[in-house]
Design a protein around this motif. Structure first.
Motif, PDB file in Angstrom:
ATOM      1  N   GLY A  35      40.060  19.059 -52.134  1.00 60.76           N
ATOM      2  CA  GLY A  35      40.278  17.701 -51.673  1.00 60.76           C
ATOM      3  C   GLY A  35      40.469  16.709 -52.798  1.00 60.76           C
ATOM      4  O   GLY A  35      40.268  17.019 -53.973  1.00 60.76           O
ATOM      5  N   THR A  36      40.837  15.507 -52.425  1.00 58.32           N
ATOM      6  CA  THR A  36      40.980  14.420 -53.378  1.00 58.32           C
ATOM      7  C   THR A  36      39.621  13.764 -53.621  1.00 58.32           C
ATOM      8  O   THR A  36      38.589  14.288 -53.204  1.00 58.32           O
ATOM      9  N   SER A  37      39.617  12.599 -54.291  1.00 59.82           N
ATOM     10  CA  SER A  37      38.365  12.009 -54.753  1.00 59.82           C
ATOM     11  C   SER A  37      37.404  11.641 -53.625  1.00 59.82           C
ATOM     12  O   SER A  37      36.191  11.615 -53.827  1.00 59.82           O
ATOM     13  N   GLN A  38      37.927  11.362 -52.421  1.00 59.00           N
ATOM     14  CA  GLN A  38      37.051  11.034 -51.296  1.00 59.00           C
ATOM     15  C   GLN A  38      36.695  12.248 -50.442  1.00 59.00           C
ATOM     16  O   GLN A  38      35.854  12.156 -49.545  1.00 59.00           O
ATOM     17  N   GLY A  39      37.346  13.370 -50.718  1.00 60.54           N
ATOM     18  CA  GLY A  39      37.159  14.539 -49.878  1.00 60.54           C
ATOM     19  C   GLY A  39      37.814  14.343 -48.521  1.00 60.54           C
ATOM     20  O   GLY A  39      38.364  13.284 -48.218  1.00 60.54           O
ATOM     21  N   VAL A  40      37.773  15.393 -47.712  1.00 63.52           N
ATOM     22  CA  VAL A  40      38.281  15.344 -46.340  1.00 63.52           C
ATOM     23  C   VAL A  40      37.256  16.052 -45.451  1.00 63.52           C
ATOM     24  O   VAL A  40      36.878  17.186 -45.746  1.00 63.52           O
ATOM     25  N   PRO A  41      36.768  15.428 -44.365  1.00 64.96           N
ATOM     26  CA  PRO A  41      37.162  14.117 -43.867  1.00 64.96           C
ATOM     27  C   PRO A  41      36.661  12.978 -44.747  1.00 64.96           C
ATOM     28  O   PRO A  41      35.688  13.119 -45.477  1.00 64.96           O
ATOM     29  N   VAL A  42      37.351  11.849 -44.615  1.00 67.06           N
ATOM     30  CA  VAL A  42      36.958  10.625 -45.313  1.00 67.06           C
ATOM     31  C   VAL A  42      35.946   9.882 -44.449  1.00 67.06           C
ATOM     32  O   VAL A  42      36.090   9.819 -43.218  1.00 67.06           O
TER      33      VAL A  42
ATOM     34  N   LEU B 216      36.211  19.739 -49.952  1.00 63.86           N
ATOM     35  CA  LEU B 216      35.347  19.154 -50.978  1.00 63.86           C
ATOM     36  C   LEU B 216      36.201  18.782 -52.189  1.00 63.86           C
ATOM     37  O   LEU B 216      37.389  19.082 -52.251  1.00 63.86           O
ATOM     38  N   ARG B 217      35.583  18.116 -53.156  1.00 65.16           N
ATOM     39  CA  ARG B 217      36.319  17.671 -54.335  1.00 65.16           C
ATOM     40  C   ARG B 217      36.819  18.863 -55.151  1.00 65.16           C
ATOM     41  O   ARG B 217      36.195  19.907 -55.218  1.00 65.16           O
ATOM     42  N   SER B 218      37.982  18.680 -55.793  1.00 65.31           N
ATOM     43  CA  SER B 218      38.726  19.804 -56.381  1.00 65.31           C
ATOM     44  C   SER B 218      38.011  20.456 -57.558  1.00 65.31           C
ATOM     45  O   SER B 218      37.562  19.786 -58.486  1.00 65.31           O
ATOM     46  N   SER B 219      37.969  21.782 -57.506  1.00 71.44           N
ATOM     47  CA  SER B 219      37.374  22.591 -58.558  1.00 71.44           C
ATOM     48  C   SER B 219      37.713  24.044 -58.263  1.00 71.44           C
ATOM     49  O   SER B 219      37.977  24.398 -57.113  1.00 71.44           O
TER      50      SER B 219
END
Length: 257
Positions: free
Chosen positions: A9-16, A34-37
């Motif tokens: 996901g991006t900085s806010q994750g999904v769902p926002v 979740l946030r990207s890694s």
């Protein structure tokens, strides 16, 4: 070599938080990001690229009990904020954790986690060893990481090529010089934030253009916003060698070793 997408996901994750769009209310597990890694397992060595705010949950979900080194792409909080949660690895492995990043990345970590670097450390704080890197290949426990410098608006960000695998997140622009480093990659992971134009991230169309230039055997899209759309709807219209990554996805290949 096995790659596990810890977060896509991006900085806010999904769902926002607070959003009721179709993506954020989707029941498809692939739309929970979740946030990207990523986690990289090469033989008996275990690496993570970036420790975002969800690092603890990602380690627990994947059952990762060994971590030998952390490599950072850039200094933004959605890629560094989980660093404190390396402490269990310190305790289990009884050694300091090597972390690798550019000077701006390490400077930001020293600022955000100042207690880690205090001359008089509080008992139990994370134990780390910092390694400053530049845009030159470097070795981590027998594995060579080749940095790919991209621009995230005006901020330099490192992607990494390991053997025939390349991982790039938070890119908006990749120069011809850096593109040459990627060519020949068999598996490419690239960010694709959304459909509409964005100041600091590749759109889906822009990511697909780069994939067409590189021509990997397979490509996976990551760092995805809820604005991209529902996983199942987007993936059915992608080229046959391009896929949306999702949290927990594993890709394993032998040709990289």
């Amino acid at each position: 070599m096995t790659i596990t997408f810890l977060g896509t996901g991006t900085s806010q994750g999904v769902p926002v938080i607070g959003c009721n769009c179709g993506t954020c209310t989707s029941l498809d597990f692939r739309d929970k990001r979740l946030r990207s890694s990523i986690h990289i397992q090469i033989k008996d060595k275990s690496y993570v690229i970036d420790t975002g705010p969800d690092f603890r949950m990602q380690m627990l979900r994947e059952g990762i009990k060994q971590l030998d080194a952390i490599i950072y792409t850039h200094e933004h909080k959605d890629h560094t904020a989980g660093l404190d949660d390396i402490r269990p690895f310190n305790f289990m492995q009884m050694k300091d954790m090597p972390i690798y990043g550019t000077k701006p990345v390490l400077d930001q970590i020293r600022k955000e986690f100042s207690y880690v670097f205090s001359p008089k450390k509080y008992p139990g704080v994370p134990q780390i060893i910092t390694h400053e890197i530049s845009n030159e290949p470097f070795e981590v426990l027998g594995t060579t990481f080749c940095p790919i410098e991209v621009l995230h608006y005006k901020l330099p960000v490192f992607g990494y090529r390991i053997h025939d695998f390349t991982y790039i997140t938070d890119a908006k622009y990749i120069s011809e010089v850096e593109l040459k480093k990627i060519k020949g990659t068999k598996v490419l992971v690239l960010n694709a934030l959304q459909i509409k134009e964005h100041l600091s991230h590749l759109t889906l169309a822009e990511a697909l253009q780069i994939i067409e230039i590189i021509k990997p055997e397979k490509a996976y899209l990551t760092h995805i916003s809820h604005r991209l759309g529902i996983h199942a709807d987007i993936e059915k219209d992608l080229p046959e060698n391009v896929f949306l990554a999702h949290d927990g996805l594993k890709i394993t290949f032998d040709q990289c070793i």
